[in-house]
Design a protein around this motif. Sequence first.
Motif, short mmCIF file in Angstrom:
data_model
loop_
_atom_site.label_atom_id
_atom_site.label_comp_id
_atom_site.label_asym_id
_atom_site.label_seq_id
_atom_site.Cartn_x
_atom_site.Cartn_y
_atom_site.Cartn_z
N GLY B 34 1.37 -10.33 -3.91
CA GLY B 34 1.81 -9.18 -4.36
C GLY B 34 1.09 -8.94 -5.73
N PRO B 35 0.99 -7.35 -6.18
CA PRO B 35 0.72 -7.44 -7.51
C PRO B 35 1.19 -8.31 -8.89
CG PRO B 35 0.50 -5.40 -6.46
CD PRO B 35 1.32 -6.44 -5.87
N ASN B 36 0.74 -8.02 -10.00
CA ASN B 36 1.41 -8.14 -10.99
C ASN B 36 2.48 -7.90 -11.16
OD1 ASN B 36 -1.27 -9.68 -11.87
ND2 ASN B 36 -2.01 -8.82 -12.77
N GLY B 37 3.98 -8.76 -10.98
CA GLY B 37 5.09 -7.89 -11.97
C GLY B 37 5.76 -7.10 -10.17
N ALA B 38 5.46 -7.60 -9.41
CA ALA B 38 5.34 -7.31 -7.93
C ALA B 38 7.05 -7.86 -8.56
CB ALA B 38 4.89 -7.03 -6.62
N GLY B 39 7.51 -9.30 -8.23
CA GLY B 39 9.07 -9.69 -8.47
C GLY B 39 8.31 -10.80 -7.72
N LYS B 40 7.45 -11.55 -7.30
CA LYS B 40 6.87 -12.44 -6.45
C LYS B 40 7.87 -13.46 -7.99
CE LYS B 40 2.48 -12.78 -6.82
NZ LYS B 40 2.52 -11.54 -6.96
N SER B 41 7.53 -13.64 -8.95
CA SER B 41 8.39 -15.08 -10.09
C SER B 41 9.37 -14.86 -9.55
CB SER B 41 7.82 -15.32 -10.77
OG SER B 41 6.28 -15.23 -11.06
N VAL B 199 3.89 -12.24 3.40
CA VAL B 199 5.13 -11.82 2.90
C VAL B 199 4.32 -10.70 1.97
CG1 VAL B 199 7.38 -10.79 1.67
CG2 VAL B 199 7.00 -12.66 3.12
N VAL B 200 4.12 -9.65 1.87
CA VAL B 200 3.69 -8.11 0.67
C VAL B 200 4.91 -7.64 0.30
CG1 VAL B 200 2.18 -7.55 0.41
CG2 VAL B 200 1.84 -9.02 2.69
N SER B 287 -3.46 -1.79 0.83
CA SER B 287 -3.24 -0.29 0.47
C SER B 287 -1.69 -0.39 0.56
CB SER B 287 -4.37 -0.10 1.95
OG SER B 287 -3.68 -1.82 3.05
N LEU B 288 -1.72 -1.72 1.08
CA LEU B 288 -0.46 -1.67 1.22
C LEU B 288 0.46 -1.50 -0.26
CD1 LEU B 288 0.56 -4.52 3.84
CD2 LEU B 288 1.44 -2.47 3.87
N THR B 289 -0.17 -1.93 -0.64
CA THR B 289 0.37 -1.87 -1.66
C THR B 289 -0.05 -1.16 -3.67
OG1 THR B 289 -0.82 -4.05 -3.45
CG2 THR B 289 0.54 -4.43 -2.18
N ALA B 290 -1.09 0.40 -2.54
CA ALA B 290 -1.93 1.10 -3.49
C ALA B 290 -0.30 1.63 -4.03
CB ALA B 290 -2.43 2.19 -2.01
N ASP B 291 0.81 2.01 -3.92
CA ASP B 291 1.82 3.08 -5.03
C ASP B 291 2.17 1.95 -6.16
OD1 ASP B 291 1.49 4.72 -2.54
OD2 ASP B 291 3.73 4.02 -1.51
N THR B 292 1.84 0.88 -6.05
CA THR B 292 2.61 0.09 -6.55
C THR B 292 1.66 -0.67 -7.91
OG1 THR B 292 1.99 -2.10 -5.56
CG2 THR B 292 4.44 -0.89 -5.25
N ARG B 294 -1.50 -1.13 -10.63
CA ARG B 294 -1.67 -0.27 -12.17
C ARG B 294 -2.48 0.62 -12.08
NH1 ARG B 294 1.27 -3.53 -15.19
NH2 ARG B 294 2.83 -5.18 -14.37
N GLU B 295 -3.99 0.01 -11.39
CA GLU B 295 -4.94 0.83 -11.36
C GLU B 295 -5.22 1.74 -10.22
OE1 GLU B 295 -5.08 -2.49 -11.10
OE2 GLU B 295 -5.70 -3.08 -12.95
N GLY B 296 -3.99 1.95 -10.27
CA GLY B 296 -3.77 3.56 -8.54
C GLY B 296 -4.71 3.37 -7.99
N VAL B 297 -5.35 1.84 -6.90
CA VAL B 297 -6.54 1.86 -6.33
C VAL B 297 -6.11 2.94 -4.96
CG1 VAL B 297 -7.74 0.47 -4.75
CG2 VAL B 297 -7.02 -0.34 -6.59
N ALA B 298 -7.21 3.44 -4.40
CA ALA B 298 -7.04 4.09 -3.17
C ALA B 298 -7.41 3.45 -2.03
CB ALA B 298 -8.49 5.81 -3.34
N ALA B 299 -6.73 4.02 -0.78
CA ALA B 299 -5.96 2.74 -0.37
C ALA B 299 -6.84 2.78 1.19
CB ALA B 299 -4.50 3.51 1.04
#
Lengths: 271, 299
Positions: B34-41, B199-200, B287-292, B294-299
């Motif tokens: 998951g991206p930074n701050g996604a809740g993994k830790s 698990v993403v 692509s799975l985490t595109a909505d989340t 920070r950089e708003g990477v296009a899928a």
Amino acid sequence: MTATIVPPATTTEGAQVRRTAPPIPITRIVTVELRKMFNTRSGFWMLVSIGVLSVISAGSVLIFAPDSDVTYESFTRASGFPMSVILPMIAILAVTSEWSQRSGLTTFTLVPSRGRVIGAKAIATLLVGLGSVAVAFAVGAVANVAGSALAGVDAVWDISMSMAPQLVLFNLIGMAIGFTLGVVLRNSAGAIVGYFVVSLVLPGILVLLAQVRPWFEDLQPWIDWNETQVALLEGAMDTGEEWAMLGSTTIIWIVIPLLVGLLSLRRSEVK
Amino acid sequence: MITVESLTRRYAGFTAVDNVSFTAQPGRVTGFLGPNGAGKSTTMRVMVGLTAPTSGSATIDGVRFADLPNPGLEVGVLLDASAQHAGRTGHEILTVAADTMGLPRTRVAEMIELVSLTPTEAKRRVRNYSLGMRQRLGIATALLGDPKVLILDEPANGLDPAGIRWMRDLLRGYANQGGTLLLSSHLLHEIEVIADDLVVIGNGKIVASGTKDELLAAAGTLARSTSPRDLADALQQAGIPSTLAGDGSVRTDADPARVGAVARSAGITLTELRSAEGAGLEDMFLSLTADTQREGVAA
């Protein structure tokens, strides 16, 4: 011939075979916490400084004090003096380093019950306090024997049985205040500053308040824990009222904040 | 086995972990992405009882972590290699942990050797350790009690390439012996190489979970051709949407057999045709985490 078919025991089918580890005994946690108090650089030097400073302090009495002061009391008081400053610091760091140094992440995953860990720290702190005061009495005794021999006077053993426990209590209360601050603030720098505030700044404010507001004058010794500390240090606690004042200041400065701190500590996140 | 059920952790104003459920199976490496701050830790901290869940539960073989009698013998945990008292030596940190678990002191030297710290390094204070050395010490602490479950947050962080290879082999061997391993990482390549299950997580919610093969199969096909634009056109005409990447590769969701058939009937020479596994995890992740992101990477 008929055979009885015994159905297989319906016990742990499917369930994982678990190692049934015995729970960690509190004695072991106390031993570990004692070790942790002194296996860091700062902890080690604090321990060394207690020993060194109490000898230096007793030695300076030996050198500078007039013959009339060559008594067991003045030597013990002198060798115990550095402890009254260092012991509360040891008590503070025993608690706060888990947060300030973040070692709590490991500590509280190895022993998830935070109450047990803090309880073990309290016992370890108590043991260190008792041990240090015993050192103060021992150094005082050695210095007294040496001092009276050097001065050519008879050794004076003037610490009474009522005075000794008060000296012990004096140091333990100082540690308890430090421990409480550690539990409440969970930050080394904050708790150490806090300790100097409540032991050096606060008494002055309370005394000042008592001077300008007459109604506070009678109340002040019931609130100011340093007032009873001074009496304990002198070994001069002898009235029931003084002990009641000690009870009152203990409730205000130790019991209540400790309970509040423990409740928040048990729920807080360890990061 | 680690079981996380409907786990939610709310802070004032935001939900760090939102109704998360998954399992990590014995004998398999489960990658937690998951991206930074996604809740993994946060999820991992709840698992080991350092953070209380708002609702839901996390159990180890059916037992809450906090209820394990001697957790160090059952679950090895490494959440943050830097979270150690800087004034203690590595050797002392392991000794304290071994004493707490009730293990013989000989275990300490064994672990120091296992994670390739030299005896001299072990006698140095952690203040002077590099991140890689702290990471090794953290692994040693986690493995000390010979646990059947490992929960590791970013274990490859700070390791040099040889260290990463070593870590990978160690963890793979651990899972092959039947251990349960939950591993979080930002290093997608690491996860791709070692994980069996993925698990993403994004914005506190699970966005995908399953075996790595399943998830990457969904990542589609990568094809290269001497004339990539023709290939893209041919796929377009066959009703297969595709994207033409800047490096001349064509990506599509269709499987490789269909892409090959289209190319043959269009008379296009393919120079490469494979399921988009190589870069697949990264694409899938983005692509799975595109909505989340920070950089708003296009899928």
